[in-house]
Design a protein around this motif. Sequence first.
Motif, PDB file in Angstrom:
ATOM      1  N   ARG A 140       0.877  -1.175   0.000  1.00 10.46           N
ATOM      2  CA  ARG A 140       0.000   0.000   0.000  1.00 10.46           C
ATOM      3  C   ARG A 140       0.909   1.219   0.000  1.00 10.46           C
ATOM      4  O   ARG A 140       1.774   1.367   0.831  1.00 10.46           O
ATOM      5  N   GLY A 141       0.696   2.073  -0.965  1.00  8.75           N
ATOM      6  CA  GLY A 141       1.464   3.306  -1.006  1.00  8.75           C
ATOM      7  C   GLY A 141       2.946   3.077  -1.223  1.00  8.75           C
ATOM      8  O   GLY A 141       3.765   3.888  -0.852  1.00  8.75           O
ATOM      9  N   GLY A 142       3.306   1.969  -1.866  1.00  9.24           N
ATOM     10  CA  GLY A 142       4.697   1.724  -2.166  1.00  9.24           C
ATOM     11  C   GLY A 142       5.476   1.061  -1.063  1.00  9.24           C
ATOM     12  O   GLY A 142       6.645   0.788  -1.221  1.00  9.24           O
ATOM     13  N   GLY A 143       4.865   0.796   0.079  1.00 10.11           N
ATOM     14  CA  GLY A 143       5.571   0.141   1.180  1.00 10.11           C
ATOM     15  C   GLY A 143       4.774  -1.016   1.689  1.00 10.11           C
ATOM     16  O   GLY A 143       3.567  -1.102   1.484  1.00 10.11           O
ATOM     17  N   PRO A 144       5.404  -1.972   2.337  1.00  9.41           N
ATOM     18  CA  PRO A 144       4.686  -3.109   2.865  1.00  9.41           C
ATOM     19  C   PRO A 144       3.695  -2.702   3.926  1.00  9.41           C
ATOM     20  O   PRO A 144       4.019  -1.950   4.832  1.00  9.41           O
ATOM     21  N   ALA A 145       2.439  -3.157   3.793  1.00 12.66           N
ATOM     22  CA  ALA A 145       1.413  -2.812   4.769  1.00 12.66           C
ATOM     23  C   ALA A 145       1.805  -3.342   6.122  1.00 12.66           C
ATOM     24  O   ALA A 145       2.309  -4.426   6.260  1.00 12.66           O
ATOM     25  N   GLY A 146       1.515  -2.574   7.142  1.00 12.62           N
ATOM     26  CA  GLY A 146       1.824  -3.000   8.494  1.00 12.62           C
ATOM     27  C   GLY A 146       3.210  -2.575   8.921  1.00 12.62           C
ATOM     28  O   GLY A 146       3.526  -2.609  10.102  1.00 12.62           O
ATOM     29  N   ASP A 147       4.065  -2.190   7.985  1.00 12.90           N
ATOM     30  CA  ASP A 147       5.424  -1.804   8.324  1.00 12.90           C
ATOM     31  C   ASP A 147       5.446  -0.303   8.568  1.00 12.90           C
ATOM     32  O   ASP A 147       5.706   0.493   7.676  1.00 12.90           O
ATOM     33  N   LEU A 148       5.170   0.106   9.815  1.00 10.02           N
ATOM     34  CA  LEU A 148       5.114   1.528  10.138  1.00 10.02           C
ATOM     35  C   LEU A 148       6.474   2.191  10.020  1.00 10.02           C
ATOM     36  O   LEU A 148       6.556   3.398   9.790  1.00 10.02           O
ATOM     37  N   PHE A 149       7.547   1.430  10.193  1.00  8.76           N
ATOM     38  CA  PHE A 149       8.876   2.016  10.026  1.00  8.76           C
ATOM     39  C   PHE A 149       9.099   2.423   8.572  1.00  8.76           C
ATOM     40  O   PHE A 149       9.710   3.459   8.291  1.00  8.76           O
ATOM     41  N   ALA A 150       8.595   1.613   7.635  1.00 10.74           N
ATOM     42  CA  ALA A 150       8.715   1.974   6.226  1.00 10.74           C
ATOM     43  C   ALA A 150       7.924   3.244   5.947  1.00 10.74           C
ATOM     44  O   ALA A 150       8.378   4.137   5.222  1.00 10.74           O
ATOM     45  N   PHE A 151       6.727   3.347   6.521  1.00  4.81           N
ATOM     46  CA  PHE A 151       5.930   4.553   6.339  1.00  4.81           C
ATOM     47  C   PHE A 151       6.619   5.756   6.971  1.00  4.81           C
ATOM     48  O   PHE A 151       6.593   6.856   6.430  1.00  4.81           O
ATOM     49  N   ALA A 152       7.204   5.556   8.135  1.00  3.98           N
ATOM     50  CA  ALA A 152       7.901   6.654   8.801  1.00  3.98           C
ATOM     51  C   ALA A 152       9.032   7.177   7.919  1.00  3.98           C
ATOM     52  O   ALA A 152       9.214   8.397   7.776  1.00  3.98           O
ATOM     53  N   ASN A 153       9.790   6.281   7.324  1.00  4.57           N
ATOM     54  CA  ASN A 153      10.883   6.706   6.452  1.00  4.57           C
ATOM     55  C   ASN A 153      10.352   7.397   5.198  1.00  4.57           C
ATOM     56  O   ASN A 153      10.941   8.370   4.704  1.00  4.57           O
ATOM     57  N   ALA A 154       9.223   6.884   4.673  1.00  4.17           N
ATOM     58  CA  ALA A 154       8.646   7.514   3.479  1.00  4.17           C
ATOM     59  C   ALA A 154       8.165   8.924   3.790  1.00  4.17           C
ATOM     60  O   ALA A 154       8.400   9.862   3.014  1.00  4.17           O
ATOM     61  N   VAL A 155       7.488   9.097   4.912  1.00  2.00           N
ATOM     62  CA  VAL A 155       7.010  10.427   5.304  1.00  2.00           C
ATOM     63  C   VAL A 155       8.190  11.349   5.587  1.00  2.00           C
ATOM     64  O   VAL A 155       8.170  12.537   5.244  1.00  2.00           O
ATOM     65  N   SER A 156       9.233  10.811   6.209  1.00  2.00           N
ATOM     66  CA  SER A 156      10.431  11.604   6.478  1.00  2.00           C
ATOM     67  C   SER A 156      11.032  12.139   5.178  1.00  2.00           C
ATOM     68  O   SER A 156      11.469  13.287   5.106  1.00  2.00           O
ATOM     69  N   ALA A 157      11.035  11.283   4.135  1.00  2.00           N
ATOM     70  CA  ALA A 157      11.566  11.726   2.842  1.00  2.00           C
ATOM     71  C   ALA A 157      10.675  12.812   2.226  1.00  2.00           C
ATOM     72  O   ALA A 157      11.181  13.779   1.642  1.00  2.00           O
ATOM     73  N   LEU A 158       9.356  12.663   2.388  1.00  2.00           N
ATOM     74  CA  LEU A 158       8.433  13.664   1.848  1.00  2.00           C
ATOM     75  C   LEU A 158       8.605  15.014   2.531  1.00  2.00           C
ATOM     76  O   LEU A 158       8.556  16.066   1.883  1.00  2.00           O
ATOM     77  N   LEU A 159       8.794  14.969   3.840  1.00  2.00           N
ATOM     78  CA  LEU A 159       8.850  16.211   4.619  1.00  2.00           C
ATOM     79  C   LEU A 159      10.274  16.712   4.822  1.00  2.00           C
ATOM     80  O   LEU A 159      10.472  17.814   5.339  1.00  2.00           O
ATOM     81  N   ASP A 160      11.257  15.887   4.453  1.00  2.00           N
ATOM     82  CA  ASP A 160      12.668  16.240   4.636  1.00  2.00           C
ATOM     83  C   ASP A 160      12.978  16.544   6.102  1.00  2.00           C
ATOM     84  O   ASP A 160      13.630  17.537   6.433  1.00  2.00           O
ATOM     85  N   ALA A 161      12.476  15.677   6.985  1.00  2.00           N
ATOM     86  CA  ALA A 161      12.688  15.869   8.423  1.00  2.00           C
ATOM     87  C   ALA A 161      12.439  14.541   9.145  1.00  2.00           C
ATOM     88  O   ALA A 161      11.659  13.708   8.663  1.00  2.00           O
ATOM     89  N   PRO A 162      13.102  14.332  10.267  1.00  2.00           N
ATOM     90  CA  PRO A 162      12.870  13.097  11.026  1.00  2.00           C
ATOM     91  C   PRO A 162      11.512  13.107  11.716  1.00  2.00           C
ATOM     92  O   PRO A 162      11.072  14.150  12.225  1.00  2.00           O
ATOM     93  N   ILE A 163      10.835  11.959  11.739  1.00  2.00           N
ATOM     94  CA  ILE A 163       9.520  11.894  12.367  1.00  2.00           C
ATOM     95  C   ILE A 163       9.443  10.701  13.313  1.00  2.00           C
ATOM     96  O   ILE A 163      10.244   9.770  13.240  1.00  2.00           O
TER      97      ILE A 163
END
Length: 577
Positions: free
Chosen positions: A174-197
């Motif tokens: 889902r959305g280019g990352g494995p579902a359930g993998d919140l760390f993958a989502f965190a890294n993806a959002v970090s890349a979008l926002l250019d900041a650690p989350i």
Amino acid sequence: MKGLGGPGVAGGRGLPGGSGIGVGPYDTLRSQDEGVMDVGTVRPRISLVRLLEDVGTTVLNAVVGDPQSMDEVASVVIHDPEDDSPSTSDSMVLLVGISGGERIAESVVDLAERGVAVVVARVSSDLSSVDRETIESTGVVVLALARGVSWVQLTSLLHSVLEARNEVGHIHSRGGGPAGDLFAFANAVSALLDAPITIEDRSSRVIAFSGRQEEGDGPRIATVLERQVPDQYIRVLEEAGVFDRLYRSDDPVWVPAETLGTKMGRIAVSIRAGDEFLGSMWVALVAPLSEDRTRALLDSAGMIALQMLRLRGGADAERRLRADLIATLLDGGAGAVDAMNRLGLGTGPTLVMALGRRSFEGSSKPDDAAHIVRLTDALAMHLGAVHSQSAAALVNGTGYAVLSVRGHSPAEAELQASRVASDFLDRTGASGDTIIGIGRVVTRPAQLSRSKRDAEHALEVLLAGRASGSVATFSSVHVDAILLEIASEVAAEGFSDLGPIEAIASHDAAHATSFVDTLDAWLNAFGDVGDAAASLHVHPNTFRYRLSKVKSMAALDLDDPNVRFRLMVHLRLRGPR
């Protein structure tokens, strides 16, 4: 490997942070099951490269070897130089308490012979070329633990990362990352926002975080490492009304650095599923986000909400599955072998722990059931850190854990299990009212029902106050367990009011005397009046007078060893009064 954290409690407050149970430098290198696991087995796996990306250089750095040379990490174990238990190539071994290039190199050589592929050590800058060449010759990857990061913090973070992969056989996209993998989502959002989350649950515990945390300020790094927010920041956020705004609105909340007294500000957004507040996402940055990035943050919060719901449902399903498997295993029979393999325990020697709660006079403890649930979850986490081949679940209101003890004698295994249980109770602060019984070691899965009964008997002995402390092995209290069973039969047959002891006890109750205690003290002192009198804090002459009254009252011949034996058994059957 069980993850840290658990179901959140509504109304939690705090910066991204949380708490967890860590492990210390006392644990032993545990062997891993060499069998092939079923897809239902709950052993998370992750590539070493991905693990390093998730944890970040704030915590670990590869100093020797190529992380890409190791395919997967499935467990984290702590090395004990005195234990020669085997390990497997998917174990990450922590060299706790081992410092200096020469000692680290020697340990790496030893572990390489056992099949270990990656170790973590406190590697200083003075690693000599000789030590480096020695390590490189083994092919083992050596990761350096960053200065200021404790082993407890490291294990907590590693457990969080590994737990995110705890859905074997249920990977979707889902959305280019494995579902359930919140760390993958965190890294993806970090890349979008250019900041650690960081992503928190509704109790403000960090359940996932992105890389680049080293770019944040000191409080952010400490929050991720400790998983606990300093009280002063909690108070500041509460006074600023940040939490109230998060609960009431979907709009991002900007917290200036001046408000927090930090170098960087924070922007937070709630994570919701309909009207339910699931948690929040926090971004550390110098200035507010642009309009486009704010919209990306809001969109990301919606996607993360879906993942958190799916993870919550998956966690509940996994909990039920694990409980069913452990119940099947503890019953023995034909399904025990399959259940043992699906739990990743192998088929070697095992033992059972039973967890219960001690009742105190004047305390009704209305939350006993919830307490046992919480403690069972915590025990599962603790065992995941210190004894990777284990499984724990609540079955019929009692917390049970099954531990694989391959490679140890029964006596060693029971002693080791006792230490693990005691340390768990000490770490959780539950040693006052929570108790653990440990069954004997059995060699076949079908025999685990016997170890379960043993653990329950040990628990009963502790509940009856017949053993000191909060942990008891069945082998150490089996006589007391026999006496409890006899006492139960005696009560059922109506024999409780018979015999000289009960007659003396009736006299004590009617005349406020202490003749039963006098007789018990004399028998315990093997007839030494001086010691017996001292135990009751009375003068020896007073004690002799009381003893003479006991003899005449019940017509006892205390010179007869058979009489003394019967009296001692009767007193033990009565138990502590």
